[in-house]
Design a protein around this motif. Structure first.
Motif, short mmCIF file in Angstrom:
data_model
loop_
_atom_site.label_atom_id
_atom_site.label_comp_id
_atom_site.label_asym_id
_atom_site.label_seq_id
_atom_site.Cartn_x
_atom_site.Cartn_y
_atom_site.Cartn_z
N VAL A 1 -4.43 37.35 -29.89
CA VAL A 1 -3.20 36.88 -29.23
C VAL A 1 -2.22 38.03 -29.05
N LYS A 2 -2.07 38.84 -30.09
CA LYS A 2 -1.16 39.99 -30.02
C LYS A 2 -1.55 40.92 -28.88
N ILE A 3 -2.85 41.14 -28.70
CA ILE A 3 -3.33 41.99 -27.61
C ILE A 3 -3.02 41.35 -26.26
N GLY A 4 -3.05 40.02 -26.21
CA GLY A 4 -2.84 39.31 -24.95
C GLY A 4 -1.40 39.13 -24.54
N LEU A 5 -0.45 39.29 -25.45
CA LEU A 5 0.95 39.02 -25.13
C LEU A 5 1.54 39.90 -24.03
N GLY B 1 2.49 27.15 -30.98
CA GLY B 1 3.69 27.67 -30.33
C GLY B 1 4.44 28.62 -31.24
N CYS B 2 4.60 28.25 -32.50
CA CYS B 2 5.29 29.10 -33.46
C CYS B 2 4.51 30.39 -33.75
N ILE B 3 3.17 30.28 -33.82
CA ILE B 3 2.36 31.48 -34.06
C ILE B 3 2.53 32.48 -32.92
N PHE B 4 2.45 32.01 -31.69
CA PHE B 4 2.55 32.91 -30.54
C PHE B 4 3.95 33.54 -30.47
N LEU B 5 4.99 32.77 -30.79
CA LEU B 5 6.35 33.32 -30.80
C LEU B 5 6.54 34.30 -31.96
N SER B 6 5.92 33.98 -33.09
CA SER B 6 6.01 34.86 -34.25
C SER B 6 5.45 36.25 -33.95
N LEU B 7 4.37 36.29 -33.19
CA LEU B 7 3.69 37.56 -32.91
C LEU B 7 4.50 38.48 -31.99
N LEU B 8 5.60 37.97 -31.44
CA LEU B 8 6.45 38.82 -30.62
C LEU B 8 7.20 39.85 -31.46
N THR B 9 7.50 39.52 -32.71
CA THR B 9 8.38 40.39 -33.51
C THR B 9 7.79 40.86 -34.83
N ILE B 10 6.69 40.26 -35.31
CA ILE B 10 6.06 40.75 -36.53
C ILE B 10 4.56 40.97 -36.27
N THR B 11 3.89 41.57 -37.22
CA THR B 11 2.49 41.95 -37.01
C THR B 11 1.56 40.74 -37.11
N LEU C 1 4.42 31.20 -24.86
CA LEU C 1 4.17 29.76 -24.78
C LEU C 1 3.18 29.43 -23.67
N LEU C 2 3.25 30.16 -22.56
CA LEU C 2 2.31 29.91 -21.48
C LEU C 2 0.89 30.29 -21.89
N LEU C 3 0.75 31.41 -22.62
CA LEU C 3 -0.58 31.82 -23.09
C LEU C 3 -1.16 30.77 -24.03
N ALA C 4 -0.32 30.26 -24.94
CA ALA C 4 -0.77 29.20 -25.85
C ALA C 4 -1.15 27.94 -25.07
N ALA C 5 -0.35 27.60 -24.06
CA ALA C 5 -0.62 26.41 -23.26
C ALA C 5 -1.94 26.53 -22.52
N LEU C 6 -2.16 27.67 -21.87
CA LEU C 6 -3.40 27.85 -21.11
C LEU C 6 -4.61 27.83 -22.04
N ARG C 7 -4.47 28.43 -23.22
CA ARG C 7 -5.57 28.45 -24.20
C ARG C 7 -6.01 27.03 -24.54
N GLY D 1 -9.04 41.41 -15.38
CA GLY D 1 -10.25 41.20 -16.16
C GLY D 1 -9.98 41.04 -17.64
N GLU D 2 -9.09 41.85 -18.20
CA GLU D 2 -8.83 41.81 -19.64
C GLU D 2 -8.09 40.53 -20.02
N SER D 3 -7.09 40.13 -19.24
CA SER D 3 -6.32 38.93 -19.58
C SER D 3 -7.20 37.69 -19.51
N LEU D 4 -8.10 37.63 -18.50
CA LEU D 4 -8.98 36.47 -18.39
C LEU D 4 -10.01 36.45 -19.52
N PHE D 5 -10.49 37.64 -19.91
CA PHE D 5 -11.44 37.70 -21.04
C PHE D 5 -10.77 37.23 -22.32
N LEU D 6 -9.54 37.69 -22.57
CA LEU D 6 -8.82 37.28 -23.78
C LEU D 6 -8.57 35.78 -23.78
N LEU D 7 -8.20 35.23 -22.61
CA LEU D 7 -7.94 33.79 -22.52
C LEU D 7 -9.22 33.00 -22.78
#
Length: 291
Positions: free
Chosen positions: A24-28, A82-92, A34-40, A205-211
């Motif tokens: 997820v961190k690589i995909g942000l 949702g909280c996990i994806f938001l958390s990854l914006l500011t911490i490891t 939130l959109l990445l989490a939703a699409l997943r 290609g990378e974003s679709l592979f990660l998704l």
């Protein structure tokens, strides 16, 4: 089930659980969180929904049962993820994975407070060790980043979802519940994306592979492997190996993202892993080791 087969599946499922934080961190950079989490989970929910429909798994026949799946989805998928994806914006990814998997400790606390569940002394020792690990892991930080708050909230949402799933699970087919809670949660996340953020998704290609990896491997395959073990083996033994998930979360954060392994992170993480192990341990397993 043979020991070799059990080992392979448990390592695969816990690896997929833990490594998803780094993925997820690589995909942000390619998508708003939130959109990445939703699409997943929309993709995973649709695929799982088709599978349970084709296999003719028993679907709910009452409005209350569908509502229960919606509530679990709003907590388990929308709230937790949702909280996990938001958390990854500011911490490891390492820190987020450690905080998220403290949900097992919160299950003991909330289960005692809200549903009068009773736990053994060694499980409470596990809770104390785990919470001490959180303090040590995050205590070295001078500023309280929002990522830490979101990480803890993901654990709280997961704990409540677990308690509700235990309470209502007997009336719902496990595979159907999984499919629709992901679908409902994905829909909630999709709406929230357009309310609380400026949604974007860069298609390459990378974003679709990660998704696809997050939707299929880290959601459907992970779920299928985990519930296969629960249904064909000892649930207590299987659950006790959940401590491997945050371990893989830290390991993949280091390997894939180059995240530093601070002494406080290692010591705190080990305490949390020990706490998770004790909380999930059963009397039968302890007696077997003592005999």
């Amino acid at each position: 089930m043979s020991t070799f087969k059990f080992t392979v599946i448990i390592l695969l499922t816990t690896f997929l659980m833990g490594s998803s934080f780094a993925v997820v961190k690589i995909g942000l950079p390619y998508s708003s969180p939130l959109l990445l989490a939703a699409l997943r989970f929309l993709l995973a929910g649709v695929i799982m929904g088709l599978i349970v429909y084709v296999l003719k798994r028993p679907h709910p026949t009452t409005t209350s049962s569908w509502l229960k799946m919606f509530v679990i989805g709003s907590l388990q998928t929308a709230g937790v993820m949702g909280c996990i994806f938001l958390s990854l914006l500011t911490i490891t990814a390492s820190e987020t994975s450690i905080l998220t998997f403290t949900n097992l400790l919160f299950v003991v606390i909330f289960g005692t407070i809200f549903v009068n569940m009773r736990y053994k002394l060694y499980q409470w020792i596990g809770v104390v060790l785990g919470l001490a690990g959180v303090v040590i892991t995050m205590g070295a930080k001078v500023d309280l980043k929002m990522g830490i708050v979101y990480g803890i909230l993901s654990a709280v949402f997961w704990a409540f979802a677990t308690l509700l799933a235990k309470k209502w699970g007997g009336t719902l087919d496990t595979w159907v519940l999984s499919a629709y809670q992901m679908l409902f949660g994905g829909l909630i996340l999709f709406v929230c994306s357009f309310i609380f953020e400026e949604p974007f998704f860069i298609v390459n290609g990378e974003s679709l592979f990660l998704l696809m990896w997050l939707s299929i491997m880290s959601s459907i395959v992970q779920f299928a492997g985990w519930y296969y073990l629960l249904q064909h083996g000892d649930p207590g033994k299987t659950s006790s190996f959940l401590f491997l998930a945050p371990f893989f979360g830290v390991l993949t954060g280091w390997l894939l993202l180059g995240e530093p392994l601070y002494p406080s992170l290692i010591v705190g993480g080990l305490l949390i892993i020990a706490g998770i192990y004790l909380v999930n341990k059963t009397d039968k397993q302890l007696n077997r080791k003592q005999s």
